[in-house]
Scaffold this motif. Structure first.
Motif, mmCIF file in Angstrom:
data_model
loop_
_atom_site.group_PDB
_atom_site.id
_atom_site.type_symbol
_atom_site.label_atom_id
_atom_site.label_comp_id
_atom_site.label_asym_id
_atom_site.label_seq_id
_atom_site.Cartn_x
_atom_site.Cartn_y
_atom_site.Cartn_z
ATOM 1 N N LEU A 123 -7.216 3.681 2.767
ATOM 2 C CA LEU A 123 -7.871 2.387 2.788
ATOM 3 C C LEU A 123 -9.376 2.609 2.802
ATOM 4 O O LEU A 123 -9.906 3.292 3.675
ATOM 5 C CB LEU A 123 -7.453 1.601 4.034
ATOM 6 C CG LEU A 123 -8.088 0.231 4.190
ATOM 7 C CD1 LEU A 123 -7.613 -0.695 3.067
ATOM 8 C CD2 LEU A 123 -7.732 -0.354 5.534
ATOM 9 N N VAL A 124 -10.055 2.075 1.795
ATOM 10 C CA VAL A 124 -11.495 2.221 1.714
ATOM 11 C C VAL A 124 -12.173 0.965 2.233
ATOM 12 O O VAL A 124 -13.146 1.017 2.976
ATOM 13 C CB VAL A 124 -11.933 2.509 0.262
ATOM 14 C CG1 VAL A 124 -13.435 2.586 0.159
ATOM 15 C CG2 VAL A 124 -11.301 3.801 -0.224
ATOM 16 N N MET A 141 0.830 -1.165 0.000
ATOM 17 C CA MET A 141 0.000 0.000 0.000
ATOM 18 C C MET A 141 0.882 1.238 0.000
ATOM 19 O O MET A 141 1.816 1.335 0.784
ATOM 20 C CB MET A 141 -0.875 -0.021 1.256
ATOM 21 C CG MET A 141 -2.241 0.470 0.995
ATOM 22 S SD MET A 141 -3.419 -0.123 2.218
ATOM 23 C CE MET A 141 -3.352 1.143 3.406
ATOM 24 N N SER A 142 0.577 2.183 -0.865
ATOM 25 C CA SER A 142 1.416 3.368 -0.935
ATOM 26 C C SER A 142 1.102 4.321 0.220
ATOM 27 O O SER A 142 0.054 4.239 0.851
ATOM 28 C CB SER A 142 1.215 4.073 -2.270
ATOM 29 O OG SER A 142 -0.047 4.698 -2.289
ATOM 30 N N LYS A 143 1.999 5.220 0.446
ATOM 31 C CA LYS A 143 1.896 6.125 1.580
ATOM 32 C C LYS A 143 0.738 7.109 1.430
ATOM 33 O O LYS A 143 0.130 7.516 2.413
ATOM 34 C CB LYS A 143 3.213 6.879 1.697
ATOM 35 C CG LYS A 143 3.404 7.574 2.994
ATOM 36 C CD LYS A 143 4.795 8.136 3.048
ATOM 37 C CE LYS A 143 5.123 8.586 4.444
ATOM 38 N NZ LYS A 143 6.445 9.144 4.540
ATOM 39 N N ASN A 144 0.374 7.474 0.210
ATOM 40 C CA ASN A 144 -0.657 8.475 -0.014
ATOM 41 C C ASN A 144 -2.049 7.893 -0.218
ATOM 42 O O ASN A 144 -3.003 8.629 -0.345
ATOM 43 C CB ASN A 144 -0.300 9.336 -1.234
ATOM 44 C CG ASN A 144 0.941 10.175 -0.976
ATOM 45 O OD1 ASN A 144 1.219 10.526 0.153
ATOM 46 N ND2 ASN A 144 1.672 10.472 -2.028
ATOM 47 N N SER A 145 -2.186 6.587 -0.269
ATOM 48 C CA SER A 145 -3.508 6.016 -0.527
ATOM 49 C C SER A 145 -4.284 5.858 0.776
ATOM 50 O O SER A 145 -3.725 5.688 1.846
ATOM 51 C CB SER A 145 -3.379 4.668 -1.225
ATOM 52 O OG SER A 145 -2.897 3.713 -0.315
#
Length: 107
Positions: free
Chosen positions: A7-8, A1-5
């Motif tokens: 979690l939905v 998971m990238s730092k800017n995303s």
């Protein structure tokens, strides 16, 4: 998971269970109190029984017996028994027969 995303949705946790059940009987002064309440129930009255030194299935079994005696519905919420309607006198007599020390609390 990238730092800017953000979690939905995630299935990593699996099913989230309910709150863990307390397996210890509540400690108090040993007196079962019955009060009438209608707050947060749209004006409907319930008899709230607090201080019962039971947990889990024993508390549910007592609730079932009290509901049958009163001929009405009810539930266990946060360790308290709620019986629909104002049945304080009937509940007091029933609980005293079961050897509990009972007081009517509130107005």
């Amino acid at each position: 998971m990238s730092k800017n995303s953000r979690l939905v949705y995630s299935t990593d946790g699996g099913r989230v269970s309910e709150k863990p059940q307390n397996t210890e009987a509540p400690t108090g002064d040993g007196i079962v109190r019955i009060q009438r309440s209608s707050k947060g129930r749209g004006g409907k009255t319930v008899s709230v029984i607090t201080g019962v030194p039971l947990v889990g299935d024993e508390l549910k079994s007592l609730t079932k017996k009290l509901k049958q005696v009163c001929g009405t519905g009810g539930a266990v919420k946060e360790g308290n028994i709620e019986i629909q309607g104002d049945h304080r006198d009937t509940l007091k007599a029933t609980l005293e027969k079961l050897d509990y020390t009972v007081k009517l609390a509130g107005g």
